[in-house]
Design a protein around this motif. Structure first.
Motif, PDB file in Angstrom:
ATOM      1  N   THR A  34      -2.336   7.877   5.193  1.00 46.31           N
ATOM      2  CA  THR A  34      -3.228   8.809   4.717  1.00 46.31           C
ATOM      3  C   THR A  34      -4.307   8.120   4.034  1.00 46.31           C
ATOM      4  N   GLY A  35      -4.129   7.069   3.012  1.00 49.43           N
ATOM      5  CA  GLY A  35      -5.516   6.354   2.543  1.00 49.43           C
ATOM      6  C   GLY A  35      -6.290   5.911   3.573  1.00 49.43           C
ATOM      7  N   ALA A  81       0.727   4.200  -2.731  1.00 43.12           N
ATOM      8  CA  ALA A  81       0.360   5.443  -2.323  1.00 43.12           C
ATOM      9  C   ALA A  81       1.692   6.361  -2.563  1.00 43.12           C
ATOM     10  N   TYR A 118       0.802  -1.150  -0.079  1.00 48.23           N
ATOM     11  CA  TYR A 118      -0.030   0.243  -0.182  1.00 48.23           C
ATOM     12  C   TYR A 118       0.885   1.313  -0.090  1.00 48.23           C
ATOM     13  N   THR A 162      -8.117   1.278  -4.584  1.00 49.56           N
ATOM     14  CA  THR A 162      -7.017   0.542  -4.308  1.00 49.56           C
ATOM     15  C   THR A 162      -7.323  -0.439  -3.538  1.00 49.56           C
ATOM     16  N   LYS A 170      -9.358  11.813  -3.582  1.00 51.64           N
ATOM     17  CA  LYS A 170      -8.011  11.086  -3.067  1.00 51.64           C
ATOM     18  C   LYS A 170      -8.915   9.818  -2.307  1.00 51.64           C
ATOM     19  N   ARG A 171      -9.875  10.138  -1.873  1.00 49.00           N
ATOM     20  CA  ARG A 171     -10.677   8.952  -0.950  1.00 49.00           C
ATOM     21  C   ARG A 171     -10.976   7.986  -1.942  1.00 49.00           C
ATOM     22  N   SER A 208      -8.225   5.823  -3.031  1.00 43.01           N
ATOM     23  CA  SER A 208      -7.841   4.813  -1.985  1.00 43.01           C
ATOM     24  C   SER A 208      -8.778   3.576  -1.859  1.00 43.01           C
ATOM     25  N   LYS A 209     -10.092   4.167  -1.920  1.00 44.83           N
ATOM     26  CA  LYS A 209     -11.197   3.008  -2.043  1.00 44.83           C
ATOM     27  C   LYS A 209     -10.891   1.875  -3.276  1.00 44.83           C
ATOM     28  N   MET A 251      -0.015   4.986   3.302  1.00 39.48           N
ATOM     29  CA  MET A 251      -0.990   4.042   3.662  1.00 39.48           C
ATOM     30  C   MET A 251      -2.117   4.580   4.767  1.00 39.48           C
TER      31      MET A 251
END
Length: 161
Positions: A34-35, A25, A21, A106, A99-100, A103-104, A32
């Motif tokens: 932050t995500g 990232a 991750y 990913t 960015k959320r 992350s989702k 990770m």
């Protein structure tokens, strides 16, 4: 070859996941942590800063550094909690919401990759074992169970002598 302990397998696997991750990232100047924070903050209503640490399983000092970095990058804003003037709510900015979503996606890709290589039955067993381990830890039944078993074993050994 020595048999690996359960905690070793968990730790080594989690470290590999975290490394994966963090590598992903880093392509987006993130981490990770932050995500994970982006995914833990309520997308619309914000999240009290005091509930974010426990939700993420993060220490306050690490969380403070992560939130400061996220604020500097324009991912979040902090506002006073209207219901509790002492508290602070963390909100995602439009950039943070973007960015959320990244992350989702990913996390979903990771899940899809694992599911492509692990049968539903094996995955269900893994989840069940993880839940049992968590319950044992939360209920503080790890060392009390072992001590109890060892005490019984010693008693049996003493009576057999």
């Amino acid at each position: 070859m020595k048999e690996k302990t359960i905690d070793y397998i968990l730790r080594a696997t989690w470290q590999a996941v975290a490394r994966m991750y963090n590598e992903e990232a880093s392509k987006y100047d993130a981490s990770m942590a932050t995500g994970f924070a982006l995914l833990s903050i309520d997308k619309e209503g914000g999240t009290p800063s005091t509930s974010l640490g426990p939700k993420m399983g993060m220490e306050a000092t690490s969380l403070t550094r992560t939130l400061k970095s996220m604020e500097e990058k324009g991912l979040i804003t902090r506002k006073k909690n209207p219901e509790d003037g002492r508290g602070v709510l963390i909100y995602l900015t439009p950039f943070g919401k973007e960015k959320r979503d990244l992350s989702k996606n990913t996390v979903l890709k990771f899940n899809e990759a694992v599911k492509a290589h692990v049968s539903d039955e094996k995955l269900q067993h893994f989840i069940e074992v993880a839940e049992i381990i968590n319950e044992l830890i939360v209920d503080k039944n790890i060392f009390t169970t072992i001590e109890h078993s060892e005490a019984k074993g010693e008693l049996v050994n003493q009576t057999q002598s």
